[in-house]
Design an enzyme around this catalytic site. Sequence first.
Site, PDB file in Angstrom:
ATOM      1  CB  SER A 154      -0.882   0.018   1.255  1.00 33.79           C
ATOM      2  OG  SER A 154      -1.570   1.261   1.349  1.00 33.79           O
ATOM      3  CE1 TYR A 161      -4.079  -2.243   5.138  1.00 34.27           C
ATOM      4  CE2 TYR A 161      -3.399   0.034   4.758  1.00 34.27           C
ATOM      5  CZ  TYR A 161      -3.832  -1.180   4.266  1.00 34.27           C
ATOM      6  OH  TYR A 161      -4.021  -1.338   2.922  1.00 34.27           O
TER       7      TYR A 161
HETATM    8  P1  NAP Z   1     -11.521  -5.598   0.380  1.00 39.79           P
HETATM    9  O1  NAP Z   1     -12.451  -5.104  -0.656  1.00 39.79           O
HETATM   10  O2  NAP Z   1     -11.847  -5.383   1.816  1.00 39.79           O
HETATM   11  O3  NAP Z   1     -11.274  -7.155   0.119  1.00 39.79           O
HETATM   12  C1  NAP Z   1     -10.460  -7.869   0.985  1.00 39.79           C
HETATM   13  C2  NAP Z   1     -10.454  -9.311   0.573  1.00 39.79           C
HETATM   14  O4  NAP Z   1      -9.533  -9.992   1.430  1.00 39.79           O
HETATM   15  C3  NAP Z   1     -11.777  -9.995   0.707  1.00 39.79           C
HETATM   16  O5  NAP Z   1     -11.915 -10.904  -0.365  1.00 39.79           O
HETATM   17  C4  NAP Z   1     -11.652 -10.765   2.024  1.00 39.79           C
HETATM   18  O6  NAP Z   1     -12.380 -11.974   2.025  1.00 39.79           O
HETATM   19  C5  NAP Z   1     -10.179 -11.100   2.020  1.00 39.79           C
HETATM   20  N1  NAP Z   1      -9.601 -11.360   3.323  1.00 39.79           N
HETATM   21  C6  NAP Z   1      -9.422 -10.507   4.344  1.00 39.79           C
HETATM   22  N2  NAP Z   1      -8.820 -11.131   5.368  1.00 39.79           N
HETATM   23  C7  NAP Z   1      -8.610 -12.411   4.966  1.00 39.79           C
HETATM   24  C8  NAP Z   1      -8.036 -13.536   5.575  1.00 39.79           C
HETATM   25  N3  NAP Z   1      -7.537 -13.497   6.819  1.00 39.79           N
HETATM   26  N4  NAP Z   1      -7.989 -14.702   4.868  1.00 39.79           N
HETATM   27  C9  NAP Z   1      -8.479 -14.767   3.609  1.00 39.79           C
HETATM   28  N5  NAP Z   1      -9.042 -13.715   2.991  1.00 39.79           N
HETATM   29  C10 NAP Z   1      -9.116 -12.560   3.666  1.00 39.79           C
HETATM   30  O7  NAP Z   1     -10.060  -4.971   0.187  1.00 39.79           O
HETATM   31  P2  NAP Z   1      -9.295  -4.352  -1.088  1.00 39.79           P
HETATM   32  O8  NAP Z   1      -9.429  -2.880  -1.015  1.00 39.79           O
HETATM   33  O9  NAP Z   1      -9.659  -5.063  -2.321  1.00 39.79           O
HETATM   34  O10 NAP Z   1      -7.801  -4.677  -0.654  1.00 39.79           O
HETATM   35  C11 NAP Z   1      -7.035  -5.682  -1.277  1.00 39.79           C
HETATM   36  C12 NAP Z   1      -5.581  -5.404  -0.968  1.00 39.79           C
HETATM   37  O11 NAP Z   1      -5.233  -4.097  -1.433  1.00 39.79           O
HETATM   38  C13 NAP Z   1      -5.224  -5.426   0.505  1.00 39.79           C
HETATM   39  O12 NAP Z   1      -3.930  -5.985   0.677  1.00 39.79           O
HETATM   40  C14 NAP Z   1      -5.203  -3.954   0.881  1.00 39.79           C
HETATM   41  O13 NAP Z   1      -4.388  -3.707   2.018  1.00 39.79           O
HETATM   42  C15 NAP Z   1      -4.621  -3.382  -0.382  1.00 39.79           C
HETATM   43  N6  NAP Z   1      -4.853  -1.950  -0.563  1.00 39.79           N
HETATM   44  C16 NAP Z   1      -6.108  -1.463  -0.769  1.00 39.79           C
HETATM   45  C17 NAP Z   1      -6.269  -0.091  -0.933  1.00 39.79           C
HETATM   46  C18 NAP Z   1      -7.612   0.526  -1.167  1.00 39.79           C
HETATM   47  O14 NAP Z   1      -7.710   1.778  -1.143  1.00 39.79           O
HETATM   48  N7  NAP Z   1      -8.675  -0.230  -1.391  1.00 39.79           N
HETATM   49  C19 NAP Z   1      -5.174   0.758  -0.897  1.00 39.79           C
HETATM   50  C20 NAP Z   1      -3.919   0.217  -0.683  1.00 39.79           C
HETATM   51  C21 NAP Z   1      -3.770  -1.140  -0.515  1.00 39.79           C
HETATM   52  P3  NAP Z   1     -13.677 -12.256   2.928  1.00 39.79           P
HETATM   53  O15 NAP Z   1     -14.645 -11.151   2.655  1.00 39.79           O
HETATM   54  O16 NAP Z   1     -14.150 -13.587   2.471  1.00 39.79           O
HETATM   55  O17 NAP Z   1     -13.218 -12.224   4.346  1.00 39.79           O
END
Ligand code: NAP
Length: 249
Positions: A144, A158
């Site tokens: 991130s 985080y």
């Molecule tokens: P999201 O929409 O909240 O999706 C998170 C996903 O991770 C869901 O499929 C969830 O599955 C799964 N998950 C969470 N904890 C888990 C665990 N312990 N075991 C297995 N699956 C798990 O998040 P996102 O925004 O797409 O984020 C994806 C990645 O991008 C993350 O690494 C996040 O830190 C990074 N990121 C996001 C942003 C942003 O602005 N969105 C910015 C920087 C970095 P379930 O629902 O089945 O639990």
Amino acid sequence: MDGKVVLITGASRGIGAATARLAAAEGWRVAVNYRSDWAGAEAVAAELQSAGADAAVFCADVALEAEIVSLFDAVAAHYGRLDALVNNAAVTAPIGRLEDYSAERVERVLRSNVLGPILCCREAVRRMSTRRGGAGGAIVNVSSAASRLGSAGEYVDYAASKGAIDTLTLGLAREVAAEGVRVNAVRPGLIHTGIHAASGEPGRVERLAGSVPMGRGGEAEEVAAAIVWLLSDASSFCTGSLLDVSGGR
Ligand code: NAP
């Protein structure tokens, strides 16, 4: 693509789901991991299958070692090979100042965001490294922009977990560079997904969009494009790279 298999953790929604869609479109066979959102994961897999791709769903909590080992065993049993891993699953925590954090909160973030990805890398390297009899492969860790911005007043724990992912990427990349395994990371900025609602501020991207030089939040598909490029042979000389996908922020 020759039937290559990629395991994407946390692919039931958001960036993981977008990555699954694009990887499938590029010819990857996709192992869709989720923890609790069975319906979301099934919908992603069904969409890929209806487009003619090979996709299967695997439930595992990547905060737990036993479930990680079972996950990789299940993918091996189903596909008989593993060519790539996207360490995408992660959690944030309620927005707040560090002085108010509980140990339980921090442990939850570090288990999901650091321990889990490290152990997933372990399982992937055991199967992909030529030193272990594998055929090589690629790992993309989803870090991130928080790792260099720090997330003050929001979730410093985080941000620190993502700093660990950056260092993991650099170190592991060098460790396995001569063993056919490339290890890179993407660092998304503010992306429109459900992760912000989970930390208590659904409108966070809009609130902060003015701090992005490009003046907007990003879409999951824009991050997926970078991830799938780093998985592909088109990035064959990239390893240990930290690719910002953040609109200049
Ligand atoms: P999201 O929409 O909240 O999706 C998170 C996903 O991770 C869901 O499929 C969830 O599955 C799964 N998950 C969470 N904890 C888990 C665990 N312990 N075991 C297995 N699956 C798990 O998040 P996102 O925004 O797409 O984020 C994806 C990645 O991008 C993350 O690494 C996040 O830190 C990074 N990121 C996001 C942003 C942003 O602005 N969105 C910015 C920087 C970095 P379930 O629902 O089945 O639990």
